[in-house]
Scaffold this motif. Structure first.
Motif, PDB file in Angstrom:
ATOM      1  N   UNK A  90      41.993  53.052  38.120  1.00  0.00           N
ATOM      2  CA  UNK A  90      40.588  52.813  37.779  1.00  0.00           C
ATOM      3  C   UNK A  90      39.979  51.925  38.861  1.00  0.00           C
ATOM      4  N   UNK A  91      38.661  51.833  38.890  1.00  0.00           N
ATOM      5  CA  UNK A  91      37.986  50.964  39.858  1.00  0.00           C
ATOM      6  C   UNK A  91      38.416  49.516  39.650  1.00  0.00           C
ATOM      7  N   UNK A  92      38.542  49.084  38.389  1.00  0.00           N
ATOM      8  CA  UNK A  92      38.942  47.704  38.101  1.00  0.00           C
ATOM      9  C   UNK A  92      40.351  47.422  38.619  1.00  0.00           C
ATOM     10  N   UNK A  93      41.295  48.299  38.333  1.00  0.00           N
ATOM     11  CA  UNK A  93      42.667  48.121  38.822  1.00  0.00           C
ATOM     12  C   UNK A  93      42.712  48.184  40.343  1.00  0.00           C
ATOM     13  N   UNK A  94      41.892  49.043  40.928  1.00  0.00           N
ATOM     14  CA  UNK A  94      41.834  49.150  42.386  1.00  0.00           C
ATOM     15  C   UNK A  94      41.320  47.866  43.016  1.00  0.00           C
ATOM     16  N   UNK A  95      40.310  47.253  42.394  1.00  0.00           N
ATOM     17  CA  UNK A  95      39.792  45.980  42.903  1.00  0.00           C
ATOM     18  C   UNK A  95      40.850  44.892  42.805  1.00  0.00           C
ATOM     19  N   UNK A  96      41.575  44.854  41.710  1.00  0.00           N
ATOM     20  CA  UNK A  96      42.638  43.859  41.556  1.00  0.00           C
ATOM     21  C   UNK A  96      43.724  44.074  42.606  1.00  0.00           C
ATOM     22  N   UNK A  97      44.093  45.319  42.823  1.00  0.00           N
ATOM     23  CA  UNK A  97      45.129  45.638  43.799  1.00  0.00           C
ATOM     24  C   UNK A  97      44.687  45.250  45.205  1.00  0.00           C
ATOM     25  N   UNK A  98      43.426  45.505  45.523  1.00  0.00           N
ATOM     26  CA  UNK A  98      42.899  45.133  46.847  1.00  0.00           C
ATOM     27  C   UNK A  98      42.935  43.624  47.031  1.00  0.00           C
ATOM     28  N   UNK A  99      42.594  42.874  45.996  1.00  0.00           N
ATOM     29  CA  UNK A  99      42.628  41.406  46.096  1.00  0.00           C
ATOM     30  C   UNK A  99      44.056  40.904  46.278  1.00  0.00           C
ATOM     31  N   UNK A 100      45.000  41.505  45.573  1.00  0.00           N
ATOM     32  CA  UNK A 100      46.404  41.125  45.727  1.00  0.00           C
ATOM     33  C   UNK A 100      46.873  41.433  47.149  1.00  0.00           C
ATOM     34  N   UNK A 101      46.495  42.582  47.667  1.00  0.00           N
ATOM     35  CA  UNK A 101      46.868  42.949  49.040  1.00  0.00           C
ATOM     36  C   UNK A 101      46.279  41.957  50.037  1.00  0.00           C
ATOM     37  N   UNK A 102      45.037  41.557  49.818  1.00  0.00           N
ATOM     38  CA  UNK A 102      44.378  40.596  50.715  1.00  0.00           C
ATOM     39  C   UNK A 102      45.105  39.255  50.697  1.00  0.00           C
ATOM     40  N   UNK A 103      45.465  38.775  49.515  1.00  0.00           N
ATOM     41  CA  UNK A 103      46.188  37.506  49.397  1.00  0.00           C
ATOM     42  C   UNK A 103      47.551  37.615  50.078  1.00  0.00           C
ATOM     43  N   UNK A 104      48.213  38.748  49.904  1.00  0.00           N
ATOM     44  CA  UNK A 104      49.518  38.956  50.546  1.00  0.00           C
ATOM     45  C   UNK A 104      49.389  38.887  52.059  1.00  0.00           C
ATOM     46  N   UNK A 105      48.374  39.524  52.606  1.00  0.00           N
ATOM     47  CA  UNK A 105      48.161  39.500  54.063  1.00  0.00           C
ATOM     48  C   UNK A 105      47.916  38.070  54.531  1.00  0.00           C
ATOM     49  N   UNK A 106      47.093  37.316  53.811  1.00  0.00           N
ATOM     50  CA  UNK A 106      46.838  35.931  54.182  1.00  0.00           C
ATOM     51  C   UNK A 106      48.112  35.093  54.092  1.00  0.00           C
ATOM     52  N   UNK A 107      48.926  35.324  53.074  1.00  0.00           N
ATOM     53  CA  UNK A 107      50.183  34.584  52.924  1.00  0.00           C
ATOM     54  C   UNK A 107      51.124  34.878  54.087  1.00  0.00           C
ATOM     55  N   UNK A 108      51.214  36.122  54.482  1.00  0.00           N
ATOM     56  CA  UNK A 108      52.055  36.491  55.627  1.00  0.00           C
ATOM     57  C   UNK A 108      51.542  35.807  56.900  1.00  0.00           C
ATOM     58  N   UNK A 109      50.232  35.797  57.093  1.00  0.00           N
ATOM     59  CA  UNK A 109      49.650  35.131  58.260  1.00  0.00           C
ATOM     60  C   UNK A 109      49.972  33.637  58.269  1.00  0.00           C
ATOM     61  N   UNK A 110      49.877  32.998  57.111  1.00  0.00           N
ATOM     62  CA  UNK A 110      50.204  31.568  57.009  1.00  0.00           C
ATOM     63  C   UNK A 110      51.672  31.353  57.314  1.00  0.00           C
ATOM     64  N   UNK A 111      52.520  32.209  56.794  1.00  0.00           N
ATOM     65  CA  UNK A 111      53.958  32.087  57.023  1.00  0.00           C
ATOM     66  C   UNK A 111      54.276  32.225  58.518  1.00  0.00           C
ATOM     67  N   UNK A 112      53.613  33.170  59.179  1.00  0.00           N
ATOM     68  CA  UNK A 112      53.825  33.377  60.629  1.00  0.00           C
ATOM     69  C   UNK A 112      53.404  32.145  61.420  1.00  0.00           C
TER      70      UNK A 112
END
Length: 114
Positions: A90-112
């Motif tokens: 659904x659009x709602x689940x897709x938005x949540x998934x996109x936000x989780x992906x964004x946070x994951x990318x930022x976490x990886x960048x911080x870790x690097x």
């Protein structure tokens, strides 16, 4: 076309840490390059509902198969039904998934950087 509020939220959320290309690659969306990794294209994909394979990819890469975390995006019953029927999110689940992906990318960048 997606509502302007969705585009604004997506634009505000995407700082230097999370590019459209990184999000598209993490979510496993196949047509991102063909569309020039456009924010508008990604926003439309999210509003239309991401494919179930995007959830499966995040479930494996980010949640590491932890069902408690996966349940935050989509319930087990809905997940089973969507997998069986080969339906997207659904659009709602897709938005949540996109936000989780964004946070994951930022976490990886911080870790690097650390």
């Amino acid at each position: 076309m997606s509502p302007p509020s969705t585009l604004l939220r997506l634009d505000e959320a995407m700082g230097p840490q999370a590019s459209v290309k990184e999000l598209v690659d993490l979510l496993g969306l196949k047509d991102g390059e063909a569309h020039g990794y456009s924010k508008i294209w990604l926003s439309e994909q999210i509003q239309d509902g991401l494919p179930f394979t995007a959830f499966e990819r995040i479930n494996t890469l980010v949640f590491a198969g932890q069902q408690d975390l996966a349940r935050l995006v989509i319930s087990p019953a809905t997940r089973k039904r969507r997998r069986k029927d080969k339906k997207g999110l659904s659009a709602k689940s897709s938005q949540q998934l996109e936000r989780i992906a964004r946070v994951w990318i930022m976490a990886i960048d911080i870790y690097k950087d650390g």
